[in-house]
Design a protein around this motif. Structure first.
Motif, PDB file in Angstrom:
ATOM      1  N   LEU A 139      37.753   9.096  25.615  1.00 57.80           N
ATOM      2  CA  LEU A 139      37.887  10.349  26.354  1.00 57.80           C
ATOM      3  C   LEU A 139      39.113  10.333  27.253  1.00 57.80           C
ATOM      4  O   LEU A 139      39.939  11.254  27.224  1.00 57.80           O
ATOM      5  CB  LEU A 139      36.630  10.600  27.192  1.00 57.80           C
ATOM      6  CG  LEU A 139      36.655  11.852  28.075  1.00 57.80           C
ATOM      7  CD1 LEU A 139      36.726  13.105  27.226  1.00 57.80           C
ATOM      8  CD2 LEU A 139      35.431  11.887  28.988  1.00 57.80           C
TER       9      LEU A 139
ATOM     10  N   PHE B 201      34.320   5.967  26.902  1.00 61.87           N
ATOM     11  CA  PHE B 201      35.069   6.311  28.107  1.00 61.87           C
ATOM     12  C   PHE B 201      36.570   6.194  27.864  1.00 61.87           C
ATOM     13  O   PHE B 201      37.348   7.045  28.297  1.00 61.87           O
ATOM     14  CB  PHE B 201      34.643   5.402  29.265  1.00 61.87           C
ATOM     15  CG  PHE B 201      33.210   5.573  29.684  1.00 61.87           C
ATOM     16  CD1 PHE B 201      32.869   6.458  30.689  1.00 61.87           C
ATOM     17  CD2 PHE B 201      32.195   4.855  29.061  1.00 61.87           C
ATOM     18  CE1 PHE B 201      31.547   6.615  31.081  1.00 61.87           C
ATOM     19  CE2 PHE B 201      30.875   5.013  29.432  1.00 61.87           C
ATOM     20  CZ  PHE B 201      30.544   5.899  30.445  1.00 61.87           C
TER      21      PHE B 201
ATOM     22  N   LEU C 214      28.803  10.110  27.013  1.00 60.99           N
ATOM     23  CA  LEU C 214      29.723  10.874  27.862  1.00 60.99           C
ATOM     24  C   LEU C 214      29.038  12.073  28.498  1.00 60.99           C
ATOM     25  O   LEU C 214      29.281  12.397  29.657  1.00 60.99           O
ATOM     26  CB  LEU C 214      30.934  11.322  27.047  1.00 60.99           C
ATOM     27  CG  LEU C 214      31.864  10.199  26.592  1.00 60.99           C
ATOM     28  CD1 LEU C 214      32.975  10.749  25.708  1.00 60.99           C
ATOM     29  CD2 LEU C 214      32.464   9.477  27.781  1.00 60.99           C
TER      30      LEU C 214
END
Length: 589
Positions: A441, A438, A379
């Motif tokens: 998050l 992903f 990230l």
């Protein structure tokens, strides 16, 4: 640092019906306009600062049936910390002395201090009354606004925990004229010894005399003013002081100049808003440092809270990053609300708090599921360092490679009649099949996420197994309200899907544009087109897969321009169209 506000609860303030947030030492608030960021900062000011002077009827939350909240309540919990930043069991000696009997203990004997601010209408005098209390216990969040907790009224705020609210409209040029501004407070505390005062005022006297003596105009003015003594029986004496005569008057004429190089320095009034805004922020740092030094000198505890609204205003990206570091270096605790992807990218993922509105009420999200070291690296590399704007998306499309990332926005424009960014959504390649970090998050921060996945080889089984592990390990529900996935036709990657749909001409156009690099030689372009168009489908796919980075952008342009006038059904794969419909439903909720 030996203490910290670790939790805040807010109820009944503007769009905030009832939320709780954990606060790290540096908190970065993000979210769209009107999502509650300013209200969050005002809540902190209400309980720690002096916002109570500015409360109005519009500050009270309006709920279902246009019912206005009867009160605003804000609670904060202060806890002791160890030197490594983890929570300690008890306050150290200086803070134990400062807090005294306000310190309470949880059942496990961990100490805390709980503060409450309650604001409600004064039905007799009109207006609004705000009272502050310490709490006997820290109730469960589910019942904190209704549970009867013993409150002890506070007669004054803690001087050791000052709150510095840094407004989005800051301007050092105007603040220099206000004694109550942060720079005004710095100047009001300027102090010199008696000997220094005598020495400096002597220098000023000499400078004033020389300035008058070397100016014919000032000499003439002084000579005429001295005639005033005729009204005072010859006892009067006129004195002209171009520069302040007394040290105490210096702050009235104080200015800040800034510049560099051969042009020299200029007064702040001649600088742009970026420099003036940044300078204003730095005066707060100066005030905090000076106040900290005074507390240290007196052996008194000191823990400032800085709340900065849009510190990035008027600053270019590199300046924003520098400013974030300067704020992060400040003593105490820092809360920043921002719309800047550059500033947000400087923060640790765990320090981000995302605010959004859902059914008219503010919700707060943070990184709620566990992240491995590798997840954080992915990230940091793929989003935080270069795509911080994705954190501000209203919806996210995840795909496997660069071709999809370049082409899907063009397809969205064709299918939906507007650009993807105009809808508040973003498309990003995960650089393979590792969607886990992903999705963690995005869903943690309340960003609904759609995956469009290839379906060649073992991709389907691999992705489905990945999603099962994700649900089990992270606790994310991945409900249809926040997550969806569609697969291309069995056996196809993205290029094969487009070719099987009959988009060979568009694929050839993209390869030609990539190969000719914008050449205006029609014979050369025609020859290249003939060469590429003549290859077999398997060879065409091989060329496409070998040149993803170079042709993908061109294919996106070809899709947008739609030179063959295809319908959206013929131009956009069904799984992708299905995803677009899902995204639009999310955005319209």
């Amino acid at each position: 640092m030996s203490i910290q506000i670790d939790t805040i609860r807010i109820a009944g303030l503007r769009g905030i019906k009832n939320i709780e947030a954990s606060l790290p030492r540096i908190t970065v608030l993000i979210g769209p306009n009107n999502s509650g960021k300013t209200s969050f900062l005002k809540a902190m000011q209400l309980v720690l600062g002096d916002y109570s002077r500015f409360v109005s009827e519009e500050d009270f939350n309006i709920g279902a049936g246009d019912t206005r909240a009867s009160s605003i309540i804000v609670d904060v919990r202060i806890v002791p910390l160890k030197s490594d930043g983890s929570r300690a069991e008890v306050f150290n000696e200086e803070w134990a002395t400062e807090f005294g009997d306000k310190i309470k203990a949880e059942p496990n004997l961990n100490q805390f201090v709980a503060l409450r601010a309650r604001c409600q209408p004064n039905l007799i005098k009109g207006g609004f009354d705000t009272a502050r209390f310490t709490l006997e216990k820290w109730p469960n969040f589910e019942t904190w606004t209704t549970e009867k907790v013993k409150e002890t009224k506070m007669t004054q705020r803690f001087d050791s925990i000052p709150f510095y609210a840094i407004d989005a409209q800051r301007d050092i040029h105007s603040e220099l004229k206000e004694r109550s501004s942060y720079i005004g407070r710095v100047l009001s505390n300027v102090d010199y010894s008696k000997d220094d005062i005598a020495s400096i005022e002597g220098l000023i006297k000499t400078a004033n005399e020389e300035a008058v003596e070397k100016s014919a105009d000032l000499k003439e003015l002084k000579g005429n003013l001295e005639k005033l003594n005729q009204s005072f029986q010859g006892a009067g004496d006129a004195e002209i002081t171009p520069f302040p005569k007394k040290i105490r008057d210096l702050s009235k004429h104080f200015t800040v100049h800034f510049g560099s190089g051969a042009d020299g320095t200029f007064s702040m009034e001649y600088h742009g808003m970026g420099t003036r805004s940044w300078a204003s922020l730095l005066t707060v740092k100066a005030l905090v440092k000076l106040t900290d030094d005074r507390h240290r000198k007196e052996a008194e505890p000191f823990f400032p809270i800085l709340a900065a609204e849009e510190p990035e205003a008027h600053l270019h990206p590199n300046a924003q990053r520098t400013l974030y570091r300067q704020l992060a270096e400040t003593t105490g605790q820092v809360i920043v609300s921002t719309h800047s992807p550059y500033l947000t990218a400087m923060a640790d993922i765990s320090d981000i708090r995302s605010l959004s509105r859902n059914s008219g009420s503010v919700e707060l999200r943070s990184m709620s599921c566990p992240m491995s070291t590798e997840d954080k690296k992915v990230l940091a590399r793929e989003i935080m360092s270069k795509r911080g704007e994705l954190l501000f998306s209203s919806a996210l499309i995840l795909c496997e490679g660069i071709t999809e990332e370049q082409v899907i926005p063009g397809m969205f424009q064709v299918a939906c009649g507007r650009e993807l960014h105009e809808a508040g959504a973003s498309c990003v390649s995960v650089g393979g099949k590792n969607y886990t970090p992903f999705v963690k998050l995005a869903c943690s921060l309340g960003i609904p996420t759609f995956i469009v996945s290839d379906n060649d080889g073992d991709t389907y089984r691999e992705i489905e197994a990945q999603l099962r592990r994700l649900k089990k390990d992270s606790g994310l529900a991945l409900s249809p309200d926040e997550f969806a996935i569609e697969y291309l036709s069995t056996g196809n990657d993205f290029e094969a899907e487009l070719l099987s749909m009959g988009l060979r001409d568009e694929l050839v156009d993209a390869l030609v544009l990539s190969a000719t690099k914008g050449s205006e030689n029609p014979r050369y372009v025609a020859a290249k087109r003939k060469e590429i168009a003549a290859v077999t489908d398997p060879d065409l796919l091989a060329q496409l897969r070998a040149s993803k980075a170079s042709y993908a952008g061109f294919l996106g342009d070809v899709i947008r321009s739609n030179p063959n006038g295809r319908t959206k059904e013929a131009l956009v794969p069904l799984p992708v169209r299905s995803g677009f419909t899902t995204i639009q439903n999310w955005l319209n909720q």
